[in-house]
Design a protein around this motif. Sequence first.
Motif, PDB file in Angstrom:
ATOM      1  N   LEU A  61       0.693  -1.201  -0.051  1.00  0.00           N
ATOM      2  CA  LEU A  61       0.174  -0.076  -0.027  1.00  0.00           C
ATOM      3  C   LEU A  61       0.885   1.329  -0.185  1.00  0.00           C
ATOM      4  N   CYS A  62       2.179   1.230   0.469  1.00  0.00           N
ATOM      5  CA  CYS A  62       2.841   2.353   0.634  1.00  0.00           C
ATOM      6  C   CYS A  62       3.264   2.834  -0.591  1.00  0.00           C
ATOM      7  N   GLU A  63       3.383   4.377  -0.723  1.00  0.00           N
ATOM      8  CA  GLU A  63       3.495   5.067  -2.024  1.00  0.00           C
ATOM      9  C   GLU A  63       5.032   5.003  -2.281  1.00  0.00           C
ATOM     10  N   SER A  64       5.788   5.050  -1.479  1.00  0.00           N
ATOM     11  CA  SER A  64       7.416   5.075  -1.822  1.00  0.00           C
ATOM     12  C   SER A  64       8.191   4.221  -0.998  1.00  0.00           C
ATOM     13  N   ALA A  70       7.929  -0.740   3.485  1.00  0.00           N
ATOM     14  CA  ALA A  70       7.129   0.575   3.287  1.00  0.00           C
ATOM     15  C   ALA A  70       8.004   1.424   4.130  1.00  0.00           C
ATOM     16  N   CYS A  71       7.544   2.782   3.623  1.00  0.00           N
ATOM     17  CA  CYS A  71       8.480   4.078   4.082  1.00  0.00           C
ATOM     18  C   CYS A  71       8.128   4.496   5.585  1.00  0.00           C
ATOM     19  N   GLY A  72       6.852   4.030   5.890  1.00  0.00           N
ATOM     20  CA  GLY A  72       6.401   4.463   7.196  1.00  0.00           C
ATOM     21  C   GLY A  72       6.054   6.071   7.604  1.00  0.00           C
ATOM     22  N   SER A  73       6.140   6.837   6.349  1.00  0.00           N
ATOM     23  CA  SER A  73       5.888   8.463   6.509  1.00  0.00           C
ATOM     24  C   SER A  73       5.118   8.705   5.490  1.00  0.00           C
ATOM     25  N   CYS A  74       4.805   8.251   4.461  1.00  0.00           N
ATOM     26  CA  CYS A  74       3.518   8.553   3.534  1.00  0.00           C
ATOM     27  C   CYS A  74       2.123   8.320   4.012  1.00  0.00           C
ATOM     28  N   LYS A  75       1.180   9.262   3.289  1.00  0.00           N
ATOM     29  CA  LYS A  75      -0.246   9.119   4.007  1.00  0.00           C
ATOM     30  C   LYS A  75      -0.644   7.698   3.767  1.00  0.00           C
ATOM     31  N   GLN A  76      -0.472   6.757   2.970  1.00  0.00           N
ATOM     32  CA  GLN A  76      -0.710   5.226   2.931  1.00  0.00           C
ATOM     33  C   GLN A  76      -0.299   4.562   4.168  1.00  0.00           C
ATOM     34  N   CYS A  77       0.862   4.811   4.498  1.00  0.00           N
ATOM     35  CA  CYS A  77       1.782   4.215   5.678  1.00  0.00           C
ATOM     36  C   CYS A  77       1.015   4.643   6.826  1.00  0.00           C
ATOM     37  N   HIS A  78       0.572   5.802   6.888  1.00  0.00           N
ATOM     38  CA  HIS A  78       0.045   6.380   8.208  1.00  0.00           C
ATOM     39  C   HIS A  78      -1.441   5.924   8.340  1.00  0.00           C
TER      40      HIS A  78
HETATM   41 ZN    ZN Z   1       4.731   4.753   2.756  1.00  0.00          ZN
END
Ligand code: ZN
Length: 325
Positions: A61-64, A70-78
Amino acid sequence: MCFVSEQLTPATAMHYPWQDTQWTSLLAQVEQQRIPHALILGGPKHTGKYQFALTLAQRMLCESPVGGYACGSCKQCHLVTANNHPDLLKVLPEDEGKAIRIDSVRALGEFASKTSQQGGWKVVIIYPAESMNQNSSNALLKNLEEPGPNTLLLLVCHEPARLSATVKSRCRIVKFPVPTITQSRPWLSQVVGQDQDIKQLLDFAEGRPLLALQLIETDLLERRHAFEGMLDDLAAHRTTPLLVAEKLVVKKPVANDPVVTVDWLYSRVSSDIRSGQGAISSRLMFRYLDRLIQAKKLLQSSANPNVQLLWEELLLNWQLLFVTR
Ligand SMILES: [Zn+2]
């Protein structure tokens, strides 16, 4: 070893170190866009399969993604870490140990047929998948036969043998065996501290690291030690089966559920057989294991056996294993 970038934040779900092989293989399939639409993550309980499913779901689901994770900081991760992502559906029983209701599987059907709200993948985690009854399994089959585009179904399953053959035939099975002590020791000693006897903990937990952790966090370890002490006393004839049986049933110093105690006894006998300790004859010990399996079945049946009498018999036969002939 798994690559953990410094850029990852605590908001990134992370699989356990003993799952590196499964992760590397699935990640390659994700990156080459050949991930199957349905996976069974199968293996014994308490080995971290749900955490693995979450890690993979967040990665999808992560954008980047960063370094494969997963990056942990994009909107999707949040949204994922807030347990509020509209494209991630968790299908669980209402209460632990209960069946997954057919309504939940129908909701899955609706979820899978809609387009993704955030424009990326949609991920479903079914946990534990063996909790689906026949009707729920049948309802799931339709989704497995006609998966929507960019939809990933993760069936987290402790007992794949209990899944219907048709469900299994439509999924790729990824196996999660009990890790070796070499794989789990570094993680466990980091979590529980160096002063713990890691080997004994893992022995008690039959190698399953998350159960070992649970033993430490509850008073189960103490209870287990107390039970081992009783078995040693019986083997050395320092006490009698009658006294111990009464203690087990009346004071319940070990476990409230006699089935758990029978499991512990089974694991003790198996471990004695492996290490060549204890009884004179391993043939007798194997026969005793069969008896324990029967006792467990009896306790789980609706026969309502006299538990104290059952323990007297089991413990007498345990003691007899140590009589020199
Ligand atoms: Zn992310």
